[in-house]
Scaffold this active site. Sequence first.
Site, PDB file in Angstrom:
ATOM      1  CG  HIS A  18      -1.946  -0.901   1.340  1.00 59.34           C
ATOM      2  ND1 HIS A  18      -1.962  -1.900   2.385  1.00 59.34           N
ATOM      3  CD2 HIS A  18      -2.795  -1.256   0.604  1.00 59.34           C
ATOM      4  CE1 HIS A  18      -3.088  -2.498   2.358  1.00 59.34           C
ATOM      5  NE2 HIS A  18      -3.710  -2.452   1.230  1.00 59.34           N
ATOM      6  CE  LYS A  42     -11.031  -7.929   1.853  1.00 60.18           C
ATOM      7  NZ  LYS A  42      -9.740  -6.922   1.499  1.00 60.18           N
ATOM      8  NE  ARG A  91      -2.739  -7.043  -4.316  1.00 62.79           N
ATOM      9  CZ  ARG A  91      -3.465  -7.272  -3.130  1.00 62.79           C
ATOM     10  NH1 ARG A  91      -3.094  -7.621  -1.995  1.00 62.79           N
ATOM     11  NH2 ARG A  91      -4.974  -7.093  -3.118  1.00 62.79           N
ATOM     12  CB  SER A 129      -4.099  -6.595   4.911  1.00 65.10           C
ATOM     13  OG  SER A 129      -3.770  -5.341   4.386  1.00 65.10           O
TER      14      SER A 129
HETATM   15  P1  ADP Z   1      -9.742  -3.427  -0.501  1.00 66.76           P
HETATM   16  O1  ADP Z   1     -10.153  -4.368   0.725  1.00 66.76           O
HETATM   17  O2  ADP Z   1     -10.608  -2.427  -1.156  1.00 66.76           O
HETATM   18  O3  ADP Z   1      -9.195  -4.227  -1.605  1.00 66.76           O
HETATM   19  P2  ADP Z   1      -7.007  -3.219   0.411  1.00 66.76           P
HETATM   20  O4  ADP Z   1      -6.603  -2.480   1.719  1.00 66.76           O
HETATM   21  O5  ADP Z   1      -6.891  -4.710   0.578  1.00 66.76           O
HETATM   22  O6  ADP Z   1      -8.504  -2.983   0.112  1.00 66.76           O
HETATM   23  O7  ADP Z   1      -6.460  -2.635  -0.691  1.00 66.76           O
HETATM   24  C1  ADP Z   1      -6.363  -1.457  -1.016  1.00 66.76           C
HETATM   25  C2  ADP Z   1      -5.890  -0.897  -2.328  1.00 66.76           C
HETATM   26  O8  ADP Z   1      -4.467  -1.084  -2.351  1.00 66.76           O
HETATM   27  C3  ADP Z   1      -6.347  -1.957  -3.591  1.00 66.76           C
HETATM   28  O9  ADP Z   1      -6.181  -0.944  -4.705  1.00 66.76           O
HETATM   29  C4  ADP Z   1      -5.260  -2.939  -3.688  1.00 66.76           C
HETATM   30  O10 ADP Z   1      -5.328  -3.472  -4.962  1.00 66.76           O
HETATM   31  C5  ADP Z   1      -3.949  -2.266  -3.395  1.00 66.76           C
HETATM   32  N1  ADP Z   1      -3.009  -3.238  -2.802  1.00 66.76           N
HETATM   33  C6  ADP Z   1      -2.938  -3.990  -1.668  1.00 66.76           C
HETATM   34  N2  ADP Z   1      -1.951  -4.627  -1.601  1.00 66.76           N
HETATM   35  C7  ADP Z   1      -1.091  -4.126  -2.412  1.00 66.76           C
HETATM   36  C8  ADP Z   1       0.157  -4.392  -3.096  1.00 66.76           C
HETATM   37  N3  ADP Z   1       1.033  -5.364  -2.296  1.00 66.76           N
HETATM   38  N4  ADP Z   1       0.784  -3.617  -4.018  1.00 66.76           N
HETATM   39  C9  ADP Z   1      -0.055  -2.833  -4.673  1.00 66.76           C
HETATM   40  N5  ADP Z   1      -1.443  -2.359  -4.272  1.00 66.76           N
HETATM   41  C10 ADP Z   1      -1.700  -3.287  -3.430  1.00 66.76           C
END
Ligand code: ADP
Length: 166
Positions: A18, A42, A91, A129
């Site tokens: 992130h 979630k 990703r 996460s």
């Molecule tokens: P959501 O529950 O909306 O998917 P996340 O917190 O999992 O929320 O992800 C928020 C954003 O960050 C999304 O656009 C996700 O694709 C991006 N993201 C999560 N992990 C990574 C990573 N390792 N590299 C790049 N982008 C990421």
Amino acid sequence: MNRVAICPGSFDPITNGHLDIITRGSKIFDEVIVAVFNNQSKEPLFTVDERIELIEQVTNHLPNVVADSNDGLLVDYAKEKGVDVILRGLRAVSDFEYEMQITSMNRKLNPEIETFFMMTNNQYSFLSSSIVKEAAKYHSSVADLVPKEVEEALTQKYAENSFKTL
Ligand code: ADP
């Protein structure tokens, strides 16, 4: 023109993946609002306030990044803030279909809003996460995956949780 982007997500907790997207986004946009949304599907580990606090701590060095939260629809939040760009990270191919669905829906709800995607750095392709929480729960090191503040918060959270189940 002041270009502002909203970077929405669960951030439960914020990871280096992130942070990479937020940091790179902060060089492209004048301001990046990292917005914590509670994903109903979630079960969160951290409260929204705890997630915001961690985001603030780890983006402290980026003056044009702010953290916020919302429990409504992303498009309504964007309208309320007067922002018309959503910043998301991509990703693996597996993200693509989900992101395309959300983007299409958001476009239908508000065609004025543009979604901006950034590809992750290869080293974070498989970082989520959920993976971080799974590793931390079983006391594996997550030092390369999250900032130090998040690692400490995870250790503390799992210590509290194991105490609760005693
Ligand atoms: P959501 O529950 O909306 O998917 P996340 O917190 O999992 O929320 O992800 C928020 C954003 O960050 C999304 O656009 C996700 O694709 C991006 N993201 C999560 N992990 C990574 C990573 N390792 N590299 C790049 N982008 C990421």
